[in-house]
Design a protein around this motif. Structure first.
Motif, PDB file in Angstrom:
ATOM      1  N   TYR A 228       0.824  -1.213   0.000  1.00 37.54           N
ATOM      2  CA  TYR A 228       0.000   0.000   0.000  1.00 37.54           C
ATOM      3  C   TYR A 228       0.857   1.261   0.000  1.00 37.54           C
ATOM      4  O   TYR A 228       1.964   1.274   0.533  1.00 37.54           O
ATOM      5  CB  TYR A 228      -0.950  -0.006   1.202  1.00 37.54           C
TER       6      TYR A 228
ATOM      7  N   CYS B  95      -7.151   7.943  -0.150  1.00 39.11           N
ATOM      8  CA  CYS B  95      -6.305   7.418  -1.218  1.00 39.11           C
ATOM      9  C   CYS B  95      -5.335   8.536  -1.596  1.00 39.11           C
ATOM     10  O   CYS B  95      -5.534   9.215  -2.597  1.00 39.11           O
ATOM     11  CB  CYS B  95      -7.153   6.987  -2.421  1.00 39.11           C
TER      12      CYS B  95
ATOM     13  N   ASN C 167      -4.122   8.798  -5.363  1.00 35.80           N
ATOM     14  CA  ASN C 167      -5.030   9.236  -6.428  1.00 35.80           C
ATOM     15  C   ASN C 167      -5.789  10.513  -6.088  1.00 35.80           C
ATOM     16  O   ASN C 167      -6.326  11.151  -6.995  1.00 35.80           O
ATOM     17  CB  ASN C 167      -5.993   8.107  -6.792  1.00 35.80           C
TER      18      ASN C 167
ATOM     19  N   ASN D 163     -13.067   4.944   0.031  1.00 33.49           N
ATOM     20  CA  ASN D 163     -12.104   6.028  -0.178  1.00 33.49           C
ATOM     21  C   ASN D 163     -12.526   6.935  -1.338  1.00 33.49           C
ATOM     22  O   ASN D 163     -11.740   7.711  -1.869  1.00 33.49           O
ATOM     23  CB  ASN D 163     -10.678   5.498  -0.381  1.00 33.49           C
TER      24      ASN D 163
HETATM   25  S1  SF4 Z   1      -3.780   3.695  -4.699  1.00 32.88           S
HETATM   26 FE1  SF4 Z   1      -4.909   4.657  -3.054  1.00 32.88          FE
HETATM   27  S2  SF4 Z   1      -6.148   3.009  -2.102  1.00 32.88           S
HETATM   28 FE2  SF4 Z   1      -4.541   2.080  -3.361  1.00 32.88          FE
HETATM   29  S3  SF4 Z   1      -2.856   1.668  -1.964  1.00 32.88           S
HETATM   30 FE3  SF4 Z   1      -2.450   3.636  -2.932  1.00 32.88          FE
HETATM   31  S4  SF4 Z   1      -3.357   5.133  -1.528  1.00 32.88           S
HETATM   32 FE4  SF4 Z   1      -4.202   3.124  -0.997  1.00 32.88          FE
END
Ligand code: SF4
Ligand SMILES: Cc1ncc(C[n+]2csc(CCOP(=O)(O)OP(=O)(O)O)c2C)c(N)n1
Lengths: 253, 357
Positions: free
Chosen positions: A25, A220, A223, A129
């Motif tokens: 993550y 998140c 993103n 999220n």
């Molecule tokens: S893209 Fe977003 S939801 Fe996925 S691991 Fe990264 S921060 Fe977390």
């Protein structure tokens, strides 16, 4: 140093329900903290050997590497159907799903509603999220009005893109759900509360009273294109007013 | 105790599922196979054997329930008909990829689209050439009688667990709906075995069990594919099944047909033989693995082969692959729910194979 590392000085230990695999993550992502709380809840209840988990398709698709539990990886959106299959043939086990908002509230809406409506005795952990993390930040059903994503680059336009969906409030209305709550894991206090909630939800499973549904409003950073600290602040200021934390349906006493 | 009964194909399938010691059935109604779940709901399998029966909200949900329960090392099945089986394809692909055992029966109706509720064999390609995404195979059994339907339920579970692979019973609206005398096999016990590969709650001291079809590294995913291919070669070596009629005699021609269509073709063959035509019938019972070698061996001594199907010529491609140019291959088919008559087939034998005007 070495005289400090003694069992009696231990203040914190990684739960044995988490493996030693390094999580993939992003820094500051809520998935890691949510995993930890769920693992600790299972650990503290002493049900590691009696629990079967279902991982979704989404950023947490590899959750099965991180939980030291027997786990099945479901197709996108089908986790609660898979969990239904497991629970029906293994009624004595604790069964949970762990799903993102795209998985649970878009492609899997039908399965989510019908699983809750049947009152399957499982725990559904719903990570909201507001975006599709894994595929690079596209709009989710939970994306807020005006919120930018790669498929709503000028912000979510309600007229053409529809409204953000509060599936948690919907399942709370179904007779099959026993306990429905919305929490977060972005501060130590919130994370601890979430762990208590998850423990309670797992304990309820033994009563065979219906589905327990725990939404965790999360972030998140990657993103949302924010630092972890900014993301959590943005979540408090924008997500929480629309997705207020707290119990939505509690068991009748 | 074995039992002799007069039963409808779909009901016999359901009774066979209980007797085979199934742990669970998940399904969604669709004509012409709804009698399967109706029978199960009416005959208390839970009281009889502990078998769980659940009507799901869709075929997508049913197949994913099957996936979850199959991952627990249980005997699980679902049944549907063509449009429902199309909806299940993603799930079937996951089951094949995760190498889980299960049984799926398709009581085929005519298509494409909503098509017709009348019988057809137009899902042959879908069953034997893949159906869903990725390189995988379903062991596919095609019963021609209600008796074979019953026997194949038991066989399908045996094969599914032997190879840890989904097995499809490809039947159709004729066999599903007609009543025939059947001998039901004795009640089998449900499984008590705890498989190493199944999710059952982590066993202390052992690695946790993961059921997945995901390998993000191409090198690893290729290894999975190579393992699957090796398994399919084993299946092709061991599980080819077919029956022949008059094929070991002096014959000039041969019909190849499967399932209910083969029974009609058999009538046509008998009539042709009465009229002095030296003809036999070859009926594949396993459609995957396909009896390529057996048909190829026959082809050398034949003036021609007629493939008869209730579709536009799907198995025809496998017959041609098997024959590999050794003799001519003709086709006669009806589709969209239409059933060929023995007379039509006889006519096709005369005009297409023998070349009568
Ligand atoms: S893209 Fe977003 S939801 Fe996925 S691991 Fe990264 S921060 Fe977390
Ligand atoms: C049938 C299917 N459609 C689309 C995808 C692509 N896909 C993978 S994850 C995902 C969205 C995941 O978002 P979410 O559930 O919110 O989880 P997050 O990654 O944010 O944790 C999509 C669309 C897929 N894997 N399968």
């Amino acid at each position: 140093m070495s005289e400090l590392i003694k069992p009696e000085n231990l203040v914190y230990q990684k739960s044995k329900v988490l493996t030693d695999k390094v999580m993939h993550y992003c820094p500051g992502c809520g998935h890691g903290a949510a995993h930890k709380m769920l693992a600790e809840a299972i650990d503290e209840l002493g049900i590691q050997n009696e629990t079967i988990g279902v991982a979704p398709v989404g950023c947490s698709v590899l959750a099965y590497y991180y939980f030291d539990l027997d786990m099945t990886e479901a197709a996108h959106g089908r986790a609660t159907a898979v969990a239904t299959g497991i629970k029906r043939v293994m009624p004595d086990k604790y069964v949970f799903t762990y799903q993102g908002d795209g998985d649970l509230a878009a492609i899997g809406t039908g399965e989510t509603i019908h699983t809750c409506n049947r009152g399957e005795n499982i725990l559904i952990v719903f990570i909201n999220n507001g975006i599709y993390g894994m595929t690079g930040g596209q709009m989710a059903p939970t994306t807020l009005e005006g919120m930018k994503s790669s498929t709503s680059p000028f912000g979510r336009d309600i007229k053409t893109m529809g409204n953000p969906l509060k599936l948690t409030e919907i399942v709370a209305q179904l007779k099959g759900t026993y306990y429905v709550t919305r929490q977060s894991v972005h501060t130590p206090g919130n994370a601890r509360r979430t762990k208590r909630v998850l423990k309670k939800a797992l304990e309820y499973q033994k009563l065979n009273k219906g589905t327990c549904f725990v939404e965790i409003v999360s972030n998140c950073p990657s993103n949302w294109k924010m630092s972890p600290v900014e993301a959590n602040k943005w979540m408090e200021e924008n997500m929480f007013p629309f997705y207020p934390l707290g119990d939505i349906k509690v068991p009748e006493q | 105790m074995k039992e002799l009964k007069l039963m409808k194909g779909n009901e016999a399938l359901a009774e066979a599922a209980i007797r085979a010691g199934s742990d669970a059935y998940f399904g969604y109604p669709i004509t012409p196979q709804s009698e399967v779940i109706e029978y199960l709901m009416a005959h208390n399998p839970y009281e009889r054997t502990g078998m769980v029966v659940l009507q799901a909200e869709s075929e997508v949900a049913s197949i994913n329930m099957v996936y979850g329960a199959a991952g627990c090392g249980k005997r699980v099945l679902t049944t549907s008909s063509s449009p429902g089986i199309s909806l299940m394809q993603e799930g079937i692909s996951y089951i094949a990829g995760a190498e889980l055992p299960c049984v799926v029966a398709n009581v085929v109706r005519g298509g494409p689209g909503l098509g017709t509720i009348q019988p057809s064999q137009s899902d042959y390609f879908q069953a034997v050439k893949g159906g869903g995404h990725g390189d995988y195979k379903l062991i596919t059994l095609a019963p021609a009688t209600v008796q074979e339907t019953v026997d194949y339920v038991k066989l399908a579970f045996e094969l599914a667990f032997k190879y840890r692979n989904p097995v499809m019973i490809l039947t159709d609206g004729i066999i599903g709906q007609m009543m025939e005398k059947v001998e039901l096999f004795e009640q089998q016990p449900r499984l008590t075995e705890q498989f190493d590969w199944a999710t059952k709650g982590k066993v202390s001291g052992k690695d946790h069990v993961i059921i997945t079809s995901l390998q993000l590294q191409s090198e690893e995913q290729e290894k999975v594919n190579l393992r699957l291919q090796a398994k399919y070669r084993e299946v092709e070596k061991n599980e080819v099944r077919y029956v022949t009629h008059h094929c070991d005699e002096e014959i000039d021609y041969m019909i190849v047909a499967f399932g209910s269509c083969a029974r009609i073709a058999q009538k046509a063959m008998e009539e042709a033989r009465k009229q002095g035509i030296k003809i036999g019938l070859f009926r594949p019972q396993s459609l995957y693995p396909y009896p390529y070698d057996a048909i190829n061996k026959m082809a050398g001594k034949l003036k021609g082969i007629l493939t008869v199907e209730m579709n536009a010529g799907q198995m025809l491609e496998d017959v041609k692959l098997a024959v590999n140019g050794k003799t001519k291959v003709e086709f006669y088919g009806r589709f969209g729910g239409m059933i060929p008559s023995p007379n039509e087939i006889l006519n096709a034998i005369k005009t297409k194979l023998i070349g009568e005007k």
